[in-house]
Design a protein around this motif. Sequence first.
Motif, PDB file in Angstrom:
ATOM      1  N   LEU A   1       0.830  -1.205   0.000  1.00 50.39           N
ATOM      2  CA  LEU A   1       0.000   0.000   0.000  1.00 50.39           C
ATOM      3  C   LEU A   1       0.863   1.254   0.000  1.00 50.39           C
ATOM      4  O   LEU A   1       0.548   2.241  -0.678  1.00 50.39           O
ATOM      5  CB  LEU A   1      -0.929  -0.006   1.217  1.00 50.39           C
ATOM      6  N   PHE A   2       1.951   1.217   0.752  1.00 48.53           N
ATOM      7  CA  PHE A   2       2.856   2.367   0.803  1.00 48.53           C
ATOM      8  C   PHE A   2       3.445   2.650  -0.581  1.00 48.53           C
ATOM      9  O   PHE A   2       3.505   3.801  -1.023  1.00 48.53           O
ATOM     10  CB  PHE A   2       3.964   2.108   1.821  1.00 48.53           C
ATOM     11  N   LEU A   3       3.877   1.604  -1.282  1.00 46.10           N
ATOM     12  CA  LEU A   3       4.449   1.769  -2.620  1.00 46.10           C
ATOM     13  C   LEU A   3       3.409   2.260  -3.624  1.00 46.10           C
ATOM     14  O   LEU A   3       3.756   2.912  -4.622  1.00 46.10           O
ATOM     15  CB  LEU A   3       5.049   0.440  -3.098  1.00 46.10           C
ATOM     16  N   GLN A   4       2.127   1.964  -3.351  1.00 48.60           N
ATOM     17  CA  GLN A   4       1.050   2.431  -4.219  1.00 48.60           C
ATOM     18  C   GLN A   4       0.605   3.853  -3.874  1.00 48.60           C
ATOM     19  O   GLN A   4      -0.268   4.403  -4.537  1.00 48.60           O
ATOM     20  CB  GLN A   4      -0.155   1.487  -4.109  1.00 48.60           C
TER      21      GLN A   4
ATOM     22  N   GLU B   1      -0.815   4.710  -1.037  1.00 48.93           N
ATOM     23  CA  GLU B   1      -1.958   4.693  -0.118  1.00 48.93           C
ATOM     24  C   GLU B   1      -1.440   4.732   1.317  1.00 48.93           C
ATOM     25  O   GLU B   1      -1.538   3.781   2.076  1.00 48.93           O
ATOM     26  CB  GLU B   1      -2.822   3.458  -0.367  1.00 48.93           C
ATOM     27  N   PHE B   2      -0.888   5.891   1.675  1.00 47.21           N
ATOM     28  CA  PHE B   2      -0.187   6.014   2.953  1.00 47.21           C
ATOM     29  C   PHE B   2      -1.122   5.864   4.150  1.00 47.21           C
ATOM     30  O   PHE B   2      -0.758   5.249   5.151  1.00 47.21           O
ATOM     31  CB  PHE B   2       0.546   7.354   3.017  1.00 47.21           C
ATOM     32  N   GLN B   3      -2.312   6.428   4.073  1.00 48.16           N
ATOM     33  CA  GLN B   3      -3.245   6.345   5.187  1.00 48.16           C
ATOM     34  C   GLN B   3      -3.704   4.915   5.430  1.00 48.16           C
ATOM     35  O   GLN B   3      -3.811   4.465   6.572  1.00 48.16           O
ATOM     36  CB  GLN B   3      -4.459   7.247   4.932  1.00 48.16           C
ATOM     37  N   SER B   4      -3.960   4.186   4.352  1.00 47.89           N
ATOM     38  CA  SER B   4      -4.360   2.785   4.489  1.00 47.89           C
ATOM     39  C   SER B   4      -3.242   1.952   5.110  1.00 47.89           C
ATOM     40  O   SER B   4      -3.487   1.065   5.930  1.00 47.89           O
ATOM     41  CB  SER B   4      -4.736   2.203   3.117  1.00 47.89           C
ATOM     42  N   ALA B   5      -1.999   2.235   4.699  1.00 48.44           N
ATOM     43  CA  ALA B   5      -0.856   1.525   5.282  1.00 48.44           C
ATOM     44  C   ALA B   5      -0.737   1.830   6.769  1.00 48.44           C
ATOM     45  O   ALA B   5      -0.469   0.932   7.586  1.00 48.44           O
ATOM     46  CB  ALA B   5       0.425   1.921   4.551  1.00 48.44           C
ATOM     47  N   PHE B   6      -0.979   3.076   7.134  1.00 47.21           N
ATOM     48  CA  PHE B   6      -0.862   3.485   8.542  1.00 47.21           C
ATOM     49  C   PHE B   6      -1.897   2.798   9.425  1.00 47.21           C
ATOM     50  O   PHE B   6      -1.585   2.350  10.531  1.00 47.21           O
ATOM     51  CB  PHE B   6      -0.996   5.003   8.653  1.00 47.21           C
ATOM     52  N   VAL B   7      -3.162   2.706   8.953  1.00 48.66           N
ATOM     53  CA  VAL B   7      -4.214   2.163   9.818  1.00 48.66           C
ATOM     54  C   VAL B   7      -3.999   0.677  10.101  1.00 48.66           C
ATOM     55  O   VAL B   7      -4.522   0.156  11.087  1.00 48.66           O
ATOM     56  CB  VAL B   7      -5.628   2.405   9.234  1.00 48.66           C
TER      57      VAL B   7
ATOM     58  N   ARG C   1      -3.620 -14.241  -4.834  1.00 50.59           N
ATOM     59  CA  ARG C   1      -4.762 -13.510  -5.395  1.00 50.59           C
ATOM     60  C   ARG C   1      -5.315 -12.509  -4.390  1.00 50.59           C
ATOM     61  O   ARG C   1      -5.671 -11.383  -4.747  1.00 50.59           O
ATOM     62  CB  ARG C   1      -5.860 -14.487  -5.831  1.00 50.59           C
ATOM     63  N   TRP C   2      -5.373 -12.926  -3.126  1.00 48.21           N
ATOM     64  CA  TRP C   2      -5.853 -12.011  -2.079  1.00 48.21           C
ATOM     65  C   TRP C   2      -4.909 -10.811  -1.950  1.00 48.21           C
ATOM     66  O   TRP C   2      -5.356  -9.663  -1.878  1.00 48.21           O
ATOM     67  CB  TRP C   2      -5.924 -12.760  -0.740  1.00 48.21           C
ATOM     68  N   PHE C   3      -3.608 -11.084  -1.945  1.00 47.73           N
ATOM     69  CA  PHE C   3      -2.623 -10.017  -1.762  1.00 47.73           C
ATOM     70  C   PHE C   3      -2.667  -9.019  -2.918  1.00 47.73           C
ATOM     71  O   PHE C   3      -2.539  -7.801  -2.717  1.00 47.73           O
ATOM     72  CB  PHE C   3      -1.230 -10.638  -1.659  1.00 47.73           C
ATOM     73  N   ILE C   4      -2.879  -9.500  -4.125  1.00 43.43           N
ATOM     74  CA  ILE C   4      -2.895  -8.631  -5.300  1.00 43.43           C
ATOM     75  C   ILE C   4      -4.149  -7.752  -5.339  1.00 43.43           C
ATOM     76  O   ILE C   4      -4.090  -6.572  -5.681  1.00 43.43           O
ATOM     77  CB  ILE C   4      -2.801  -9.463  -6.599  1.00 43.43           C
ATOM     78  N   HIS C   5      -5.282  -8.331  -4.936  1.00 41.18           N
ATOM     79  CA  HIS C   5      -6.543  -7.617  -5.117  1.00 41.18           C
ATOM     80  C   HIS C   5      -7.062  -6.900  -3.869  1.00 41.18           C
ATOM     81  O   HIS C   5      -7.979  -6.103  -3.962  1.00 41.18           O
ATOM     82  CB  HIS C   5      -7.616  -8.599  -5.598  1.00 41.18           C
ATOM     83  N   VAL C   6      -6.488  -7.196  -2.707  1.00 37.37           N
ATOM     84  CA  VAL C   6      -7.006  -6.576  -1.488  1.00 37.37           C
ATOM     85  C   VAL C   6      -6.719  -5.073  -1.470  1.00 37.37           C
ATOM     86  O   VAL C   6      -5.731  -4.612  -2.020  1.00 37.37           O
ATOM     87  CB  VAL C   6      -6.394  -7.245  -0.243  1.00 37.37           C
TER      88      VAL C   6
END
Length: 327
Positions: A266-269, A271-277, A322-327
Amino acid sequence: MSKADISIIIPCFNAEKYIQKCIDSVLPNLLSGDQLMVIDDGSTDRTSALIRKYKQKQLSLISHETNIGPSRSRNEGAQQASGDILFFLDVDTEITDQTLYTIRKFFMKDLQAGAVQCELRLSDQKLDSIGHFLTIFGFPYELGVNEAPEKFRKITPVFGAKSAGMAVRKKVFEEAGGFDEDYLIYGEDTDLSWRIWLGGYEINYLPGSVVYHRQRSSMTAQTKQRVYFEGSKNNLNYILKDAPINTALYMVPLHILGWILLSMKLFLQGEFQSAFVIYKGLGWNLLNGYRTLEKKQRIIRKKDVQVFGKITFRKLLQKGWRWFIHV
């Protein structure tokens, strides 16, 4: 055979799009001792107004001024339920004319039955789930996803049932302690399932107890962050609370590793807030460790539990990827 009146419990929030179809599928199939309980959990749309249009005595409405979450809402419904069987449905579901009959017949025949996972189907008739097991990482994986129902025609033990379509004997529900109210959403059904098994009861997939489960629309950024927070908090919590020490010793670090990898993605994408929560959710368990320990000590433990299903390591890796890629 025993008596088996059914109390259907449906928590809902801003559900005007779904509520009538759900209620209309249930009401014609109620017997005289059954009841339908809808908990409007602080909706701000027309949900309550639509429910109040129904005049059937077997339908009752419980209204909350504020949103308290599905776990507390289901527990409230269960406390007021008069039925021998508690049947939990999500509001975006519909049942068939045979669903209640199939559930009732099963519990009347098997007096030791604890709970059942209903046959959750998608609108295209393929399966949504027939129950789930855990991986060594502590994450649940669903069985039967997108497969034909005809492949699963036998009553089969499963580790966990989804609360979108889950029936539990009321006595068993009460002995297990109900849904954990620290779980606002996500993971509460896996946690309850684990405690049902520990209490000495089985959970079975019950073919024929069809529940059509609609797929919700895409999530907002805020909703997605709530999923990550509640998911990381609750999934780690049920391992700490329910797992025996020898299982927790390897499952907890593997589970945390899984969340760390997801946060890095998420951080690399960006999506910093999502990574933080995610770290906020994991940290909740550190701050509330005493609460978890108190709950762990209260759990009834009558038997060991098989939390892992019969799945090959290769297929497990495929599911995880698949879960890791799409979550």
